[in-house]
Design an enzyme around this catalytic site. Structure first.
Site, mmCIF file in Angstrom:
data_model
loop_
_atom_site.group_PDB
_atom_site.id
_atom_site.type_symbol
_atom_site.label_atom_id
_atom_site.label_comp_id
_atom_site.label_asym_id
_atom_site.label_seq_id
_atom_site.Cartn_x
_atom_site.Cartn_y
_atom_site.Cartn_z
ATOM 1 N NE ARG A 23 -4.063 1.918 1.836
ATOM 2 C CZ ARG A 23 -5.199 1.891 2.073
ATOM 3 N NH1 ARG A 23 -5.790 0.918 2.667
ATOM 4 N NH2 ARG A 23 -5.990 2.847 1.787
ATOM 5 C CD GLU A 58 2.908 -0.202 -6.371
ATOM 6 O OE1 GLU A 58 3.260 0.910 -6.138
ATOM 7 O OE2 GLU A 58 2.822 -1.263 -5.686
#
Length: 132
Positions: A23, A58
Site C-alpha cells: 500500500r 500499480e
C-alpha cells in the site's frame, strides 16, 4: 528454465533486483520506472490492499511488465486468503467493494482491476496462513 531467465534479460534498463509493492502512494513516473527496471516484483496483498486505487494501478503496471518482458512476480498473501483476492470475497472483497462504490461509473477500470487481482492470485506465492 533457460527461456524464463532469458526473458528476464529482455527487461529494458534493469536497475533493481526486486520491486516491493505494498500500500503506497500514486504511481509516479519514478515509481513506474522502478517497476519497469526490476527483475522481480513482490506484491503484498493485505486486507486493505483492494481499497486503494493506487495499489491496484500499480498491480496492473506490474502485470503489464510481467506479460511484456517476463518479469517474475511473487504474490504474498498477508492475512488474506488467495481465493479472496482471486474472487474479491471476504474482508479483501469488502475493501474492494468500498473502492467499487467510489468508482462505480468507471466500469472498465474496475474490470481491469478485477482481472489483475485474479491473475496475480493465480501466481505461485506465499500465504501467511500456511507459512510462519
Amino acid at each position: 528454465m533457460a527461456s524464463s531467465s532469458s526473458s528476464i534479460n529482455m527487461i529494458p534498463h534493469t536497475k533493481y533486483d526486486v520491486f516491493l509493492s505494498f500500500r503506497e502512494d500514486e504511481i509516479s513516473p519514478s515509481l513506474s520506472s522502478a517497476i519497469e527496471g526490476s527483475k522481480i516484483s513482490i506484491v503484498i496483498f493485505s486486507e486493505g490492499y483492494a481499497s486503494s486505487r493506487w495499489c491496484l494501478n500499480e498491480l496492473v503496471k506490474i502485470l503489464e511488465i510481467k506479460n511484456k518482458y517476463g518479469q517474475i512476480v511473487v504474490p504474498v498473501f498477508y492475512r488474506v486468503d488467495p481465493s479472496d483476492v482471486r474472487n474479491q470475497t471476504g474482508t479483501f472483497g469488502d475493501s474492494f467493494s468500498e473502492l467499487e462504490e467510489r468508482f462505480k461509473e468507471k466500469i472498465d477500470m474496475l474490470q481491469t482491476w478485477r482481472i489483475a487481482m485474479r491473475e496475480a492470485a493465480n501466481l505461485s506465492g506465499f500465504d501467511s496462513h500456511s507459512i510462519r
